[in-house]
Scaffold this motif. Structure first.
Motif, mmCIF file in Angstrom:
data_model
loop_
_atom_site.group_PDB
_atom_site.id
_atom_site.type_symbol
_atom_site.label_atom_id
_atom_site.label_comp_id
_atom_site.label_asym_id
_atom_site.label_seq_id
_atom_site.Cartn_x
_atom_site.Cartn_y
_atom_site.Cartn_z
ATOM 1 N N PHE A 1 38.289 48.571 29.981
ATOM 2 C CA PHE A 1 39.269 48.037 30.919
ATOM 3 C C PHE A 1 38.852 46.616 31.296
ATOM 4 O O PHE A 1 37.733 46.167 31.008
ATOM 5 C CB PHE A 1 39.362 48.912 32.182
ATOM 6 C CG PHE A 1 38.072 49.011 32.950
ATOM 7 C CD1 PHE A 1 37.764 48.119 33.964
ATOM 8 C CD2 PHE A 1 37.153 50.005 32.651
ATOM 9 C CE1 PHE A 1 36.569 48.201 34.661
ATOM 10 C CE2 PHE A 1 35.956 50.108 33.350
ATOM 11 C CZ PHE A 1 35.660 49.201 34.352
ATOM 12 N N GLY A 2 39.748 45.913 31.986
ATOM 13 C CA GLY A 2 39.428 44.581 32.478
ATOM 14 C C GLY A 2 40.393 43.535 31.975
ATOM 15 O O GLY A 2 41.317 43.816 31.201
ATOM 16 N N GLY A 3 40.153 42.299 32.434
ATOM 17 C CA GLY A 3 41.049 41.215 32.069
ATOM 18 C C GLY A 3 40.405 39.866 32.303
ATOM 19 O O GLY A 3 39.180 39.742 32.389
ATOM 20 N N PHE A 4 41.226 38.842 32.423
ATOM 21 C CA PHE A 4 40.729 37.470 32.520
ATOM 22 C C PHE A 4 39.830 37.288 33.743
ATOM 23 O O PHE A 4 38.804 36.624 33.668
ATOM 24 C CB PHE A 4 41.896 36.491 32.578
ATOM 25 C CG PHE A 4 42.770 36.524 31.359
ATOM 26 C CD1 PHE A 4 42.211 36.484 30.088
ATOM 27 C CD2 PHE A 4 44.144 36.603 31.471
ATOM 28 C CE1 PHE A 4 43.017 36.515 28.959
ATOM 29 C CE2 PHE A 4 44.953 36.635 30.342
ATOM 30 C CZ PHE A 4 44.381 36.598 29.085
ATOM 31 N N GLY B 1 34.156 39.040 46.271
ATOM 32 C CA GLY B 1 34.373 38.155 47.406
ATOM 33 C C GLY B 1 35.587 38.598 48.186
ATOM 34 O O GLY B 1 35.708 39.772 48.561
ATOM 35 N N ASP B 2 36.531 37.692 48.397
ATOM 36 C CA ASP B 2 37.737 38.055 49.126
ATOM 37 C C ASP B 2 38.881 38.403 48.182
ATOM 38 O O ASP B 2 40.042 38.461 48.589
ATOM 39 C CB ASP B 2 38.161 36.926 50.066
ATOM 40 C CG ASP B 2 38.426 35.616 49.319
ATOM 41 O OD1 ASP B 2 38.210 35.575 48.088
ATOM 42 O OD2 ASP B 2 38.828 34.635 49.981
ATOM 43 N N SER B 3 38.571 38.646 46.926
ATOM 44 C CA SER B 3 39.574 39.020 45.943
ATOM 45 C C SER B 3 39.104 40.278 45.206
ATOM 46 O O SER B 3 38.141 40.929 45.621
ATOM 47 C CB SER B 3 39.800 37.864 44.965
ATOM 48 O OG SER B 3 40.864 38.157 44.102
ATOM 49 N N TYR B 4 39.796 40.609 44.108
ATOM 50 C CA TYR B 4 39.456 41.800 43.326
ATOM 51 C C TYR B 4 39.518 41.474 41.841
ATOM 52 O O TYR B 4 40.392 40.746 41.377
ATOM 53 C CB TYR B 4 40.423 42.959 43.645
ATOM 54 C CG TYR B 4 40.122 43.614 44.969
ATOM 55 C CD1 TYR B 4 39.367 44.778 45.043
ATOM 56 C CD2 TYR B 4 40.572 43.043 46.154
ATOM 57 C CE1 TYR B 4 39.067 45.362 46.262
ATOM 58 C CE2 TYR B 4 40.286 43.616 47.385
ATOM 59 C CZ TYR B 4 39.532 44.780 47.425
ATOM 60 O OH TYR B 4 39.234 45.354 48.633
ATOM 61 N N TRP B 5 38.550 42.043 41.092
ATOM 62 C CA TRP B 5 38.544 41.861 39.646
ATOM 63 C C TRP B 5 39.806 42.469 39.030
ATOM 64 O O TRP B 5 40.421 43.384 39.590
ATOM 65 C CB TRP B 5 37.328 42.536 39.023
ATOM 66 C CG TRP B 5 35.979 42.009 39.402
ATOM 67 C CD1 TRP B 5 34.947 42.711 39.948
ATOM 68 C CD2 TRP B 5 35.491 40.669 39.227
ATOM 69 N NE1 TRP B 5 33.853 41.903 40.137
ATOM 70 C CE2 TRP B 5 34.159 40.638 39.699
ATOM 71 C CE3 TRP B 5 36.049 39.490 38.732
ATOM 72 C CZ2 TRP B 5 33.385 39.487 39.695
ATOM 73 C CZ3 TRP B 5 35.279 38.333 38.725
ATOM 74 C CH2 TRP B 5 33.968 38.334 39.194
ATOM 75 N N ASN B 6 40.156 41.998 37.846
ATOM 76 C CA ASN B 6 41.255 42.595 37.082
ATOM 77 C C ASN B 6 40.808 43.946 36.520
ATOM 78 O O ASN B 6 40.215 44.028 35.444
ATOM 79 C CB ASN B 6 41.660 41.692 35.926
ATOM 80 C CG ASN B 6 42.453 40.476 36.340
ATOM 81 O OD1 ASN B 6 42.625 39.556 35.558
ATOM 82 N ND2 ASN B 6 42.943 40.441 37.566
ATOM 83 N N THR B 7 41.081 45.002 37.253
ATOM 84 C CA THR B 7 40.819 46.361 36.767
ATOM 85 C C THR B 7 42.113 46.852 36.143
ATOM 86 O O THR B 7 42.894 47.589 36.749
ATOM 87 C CB THR B 7 40.340 47.260 37.915
ATOM 88 O OG1 THR B 7 39.209 46.638 38.544
ATOM 89 C CG2 THR B 7 39.912 48.625 37.408
ATOM 90 N N ILE B 8 42.348 46.407 34.906
ATOM 91 C CA ILE B 8 43.645 46.585 34.251
ATOM 92 C C ILE B 8 43.426 46.987 32.796
ATOM 93 O O ILE B 8 42.310 47.054 32.296
ATOM 94 C CB ILE B 8 44.490 45.288 34.312
ATOM 95 C CG1 ILE B 8 43.797 44.147 33.550
ATOM 96 C CG2 ILE B 8 44.735 44.872 35.766
ATOM 97 C CD1 ILE B 8 44.639 42.876 33.430
#
Length: 721
Positions: free
Chosen positions: A178-181, A155-162
């Protein structure tokens, strides 16, 4: 490979410690969060931390600082991965670099790390996974021109690519987790060089529950270990590590009870939880194996008496801790479930009865050395034909031997132990003894450095070969030897071969019995909600709560205890003296997958509206979890954080186990949950000061929409055994 220095020669003479104190990073840093670890080809262990100031009052962020150790206990700062102006070419100015992961892949060191902001989007915190390479663990590190995983819009944000973590499987395929909450945990396959992704990523854990993934292969299964709850809530940080198991590196991962990590009622078997000592918020870990074969975990924690690096509610102070990692009944658990240590009487085995790093020119500990030479810090056999270099010290009993080796021409080379030989060649790992032989395919190039580890138990010999970083999966072959396995120990080569970091150590003794967990004894108090209960006291009585049909039916309130509003009710009773366990059975139909923040019901240990611990099954966005939250006053404000226990069901059993710490008189409350009332999962501990008198009771609040009743079958208080 290595240039021997006076310091390294002196360090090689030191004996490994037999005990240690946490945090092990105290000698060089006050905070060293999200630690990664690798053993370099120079024989040292290297650890890498997230970008923070290292010391109180320093005020300057180190870009992925690096520390080095010869024994995993005493660490020395050796520099930063990148300088102040050395960002990846795609990073936005001011971007932060977090959570490194380092591996040795096909002849070079590869680092993966979180890039918080890229220049490719106008959105702050768009997150990407960066990658850099180096010829040695200490660098110099060179950025790759593009991220290995680019920002992923939602959407208007970004996934936690961490929080990247690399894993190499037994077939040589490389993966990146990878990833997060926000977005969940994912895995993608990598190209053979580990620098780009291929194919379509697979989600392996639901969003809003996990971050800090780390994957290992153990006894043929794949284990996803990840951190849950909040990393950075100062004195109420409840971070912990949980695990799932699968038959494939892509999952599906399930916990010990078979609950999927992708389910709304997300599974997870506890690996590491705070236990009531000084350490809270323990998580974001890396793993390693010492020379005896014992596994260990490096992770960060927070000293609850000193939770911030400088000013309150600034940078959380998260030093690096080290503890033993056991495997009990097929599941990993730190110190058999006892949690983080302050002092440990057992240290990693980092020196062996045979221990050769080839730092000097001679081979005084060996004989039969024709054709063998020491050069550039490793041992080389350059000639064609079979040769053996034998240690002057014989070996026997249950043991673990290992070496790093490289076979440029693909000819067999390896170890001789008694009457057996274990060799690695261009295409296989083989064990031979007394005419018996077994072999398995060995993927990857023979010209790069590998690690060969061999265990002897009685007359069973087990060989494992994998990357020289001792991480990722390995090829394994096992043989029952018809001949004795005690006697000479040596290095064998049937052509050109290089050896380094040769050791023989006594095989570790595995811990197989879990640490004790709270157990209820005699019933001393409670209420079956049959109309005869007494002793309850309300905080803000809720007239909608009623006892009917043998249960307490309490409509979940559109109120809360967290923060300063304090509008929620609590139904409390005095707790008995001494150690006890309070238990309830609560039915709360929260559905699944839909967002119903933060409807919940459960138990509470209550001192005041601003000083309580709450154990409840709760809707957290699309997930349903058992959260053990704590609120307390700190530095003129209120701090709240949570710890995660087991997955809930529609009907969930909850326990708070209370004990008095005999050393300081503190009240310790440990949380437990069950989906069936028989099998219990025990989580972390929150404490209250000695001079408080916590009451225990029930809560049902967090949101009134949609309307739902919490149904409590009983409250029972048992004397703890």
């Amino acid at each position: 490979m290595r240039i021997a220095t006076v310091a390294s020669l002196l360090l090689s003479l030191f004996t490994a410690p037999s005990s240690y104190a946490n945090p092990v990073s105290a000698g060089f840093a006050d905070t060293f969060a999200d630690p990664a670890v690798i053993r370099g080809l120079d024989g040292y262990w290297y650890s890498y931390g997230t970008s923070d100031p290292l010391r109180e009052g320093e005020g300057v962020h180190h870009r992925l600082p690096i520390a080095r150790s010869s024994d995993l206990v005493e660490w020395t700062y050796v520099g930063d991965t990148f300088g102040a102006d050395d960002l990846p070419p795609y990073a936005a100015p001011g971007s932060l670099l977090w959570a490194p992961d380092v591996r040795y892949l096909d002849g070079r060191y590869v680092m993966y790390f979180t890039v918080t902001d890229t220049a490719g989007t106008p959105h702050p915190w768009d997150f990407a996974i960066g990658v850099a390479t180096a010829p040695s663990p200490a660098g110099p590190w060179t950025h790759q021109p593009d991220p290995v995983v680019a920002p992923r819009p939602s959407g208007d944000s970004y996934w936690n690519t961490i929080d990247p973590a690399q894993f190499t499987d037994t077939d040589g395929r490389k993966y990146l987790y990878f990833g997060g909450f926000f977005g969940g945990l994912w895995v993608t396959e990598l190209t053979p060089d580990g620098l780009r992704t291929v194919g379509t990523p697979t989600q392996v854990a639901i969003d809003n529950k996990y971050e800090g993934a780390y994957v290992v292969r153990h006894d043929g299964s794949y284990y996803l270990l990840a951190s849950s709850a909040n990393c950075c809530a100062g004195p109420t940080t409840g971070y912990s590590v949980l695990a799932g198991r699968a038959t494939s590196p892509r999952g599906p991962f399930v916990d010990r009870e078979g609950q999927p990590l992708l389910a709304s009622r997300a599974g997870g078997t506890p690996v590491l939880d705070q236990n009531g000592n000084r350490w809270i918020g323990v998580g974001h870990h890396a793993q390693l194996t010492d020379l005896s074969g014992q596994d260990w975990m490096l992770y960060h924690g927070i000293d609850r008496s000193d939770p911030f690096l400088d000013e309150p509610y600034g940078v959380n102070e998260r030093p690096m801790l080290l503890d033993r990692l056991d495997w009990i009944d097929g599941w990993p658990v730190v110190r058999a479930g006892a949690g983080p240590s302050e002092q440990s009487k057992q240290a990693p085995v980092t020196r062996g009865s045979v221990d050769e790093r080839f730092t000097g020119p001679g081979l005084s500990g060996w004989h039969g050395g024709d054709g063998w030479t020491v050069q550039d810090g490793y041992l080389r056999h350059a000639a064609a034909g079979r040769a053996t270099l034998t240690a002057r010290r014989a070996v026997g009993g249950d043991l673990r031997a290992e070496t790093d080796l490289r076979t440029p021409d693909g000819q067999p080379a390896g170890l001789r132990i008694g009457g057996a030989s274990v060799t690695v060649s261009g295409g296989e790992l083989a064990v031979s003894a007394g005419g018996a032989r077994r072999a398995v395919p060995l993927p990857g190039g023979a010209a790069t450095w590998r690690n060969l580890a061999v265990t002897v138990e009685g007359r069973t010999i087990t060989a494992q070969a994998g990357s020289a970083d001792r991480l990722g999966a390995v090829a394994t072959v096992r043989l029952g030897s018809p001949v004795p396995l005690s006697g000479p120990f040596g290095l064998v080569a049937e052509g050109p071969a290089d050896f380094d970091n040769v050791s023989v150590a006594k095989l570790f003794t595995p811990v197989t019995r879990p640490a004790p967990v709270p157990s209820p004894g005699r019933l001393v108090d409670g209420d079956e909600f049959d109309g005869r209960g007494r002793g309850w006291q309300w905080v803000r009585e809720d007239p909608a709560a009623r006892v009917t049909g043998g249960v307490l039916r309490w409509p979940v309130q559109g109120a809360d205890l967290v923060g300063t509003a304090n509008t929620a009710s609590a139904l409390l009773r005095a707790a008995p003296e001494g150690d006890y366990i309070v238990e309830t059975k609560v039915t709360l139909d929260l559905g699944e997958d839909t967002v119903r923040n933060y409807q919940q019901a459960g138990l509470v240990a209550y001192v005041s509206d601003d000083d309580f611990a709450r154990l409840s099954q709760v809707a957290i966005w699309n997930t349903r979890q058992v959260e053990y939250g704590r609120e307390l006053p700190f530095a003129g404000s209120l701090s709240y954080g949570g710890n995660i226990v087991g997955p809930p069901a529609r009907t969930t059993w909850l326990r708070l186990a209370h004990r008095i710490d005999p050393a300081n008189g503190e009240h310790e409350f440990r949380a437990g949950s069950s989906r069936d009332g028989r099998t219990w999962t025990w989580g972390g501990v929150w404490t209250f000061p000695k001079d408080t008198t916590p009451r225990v009771g029930l809560v049902a609040h967090g949101g009134a929409t949609p309307a739902v009743d919490a149904e409590f079958d009983y409250v029972r208080i048992y004397r703890a055994r």
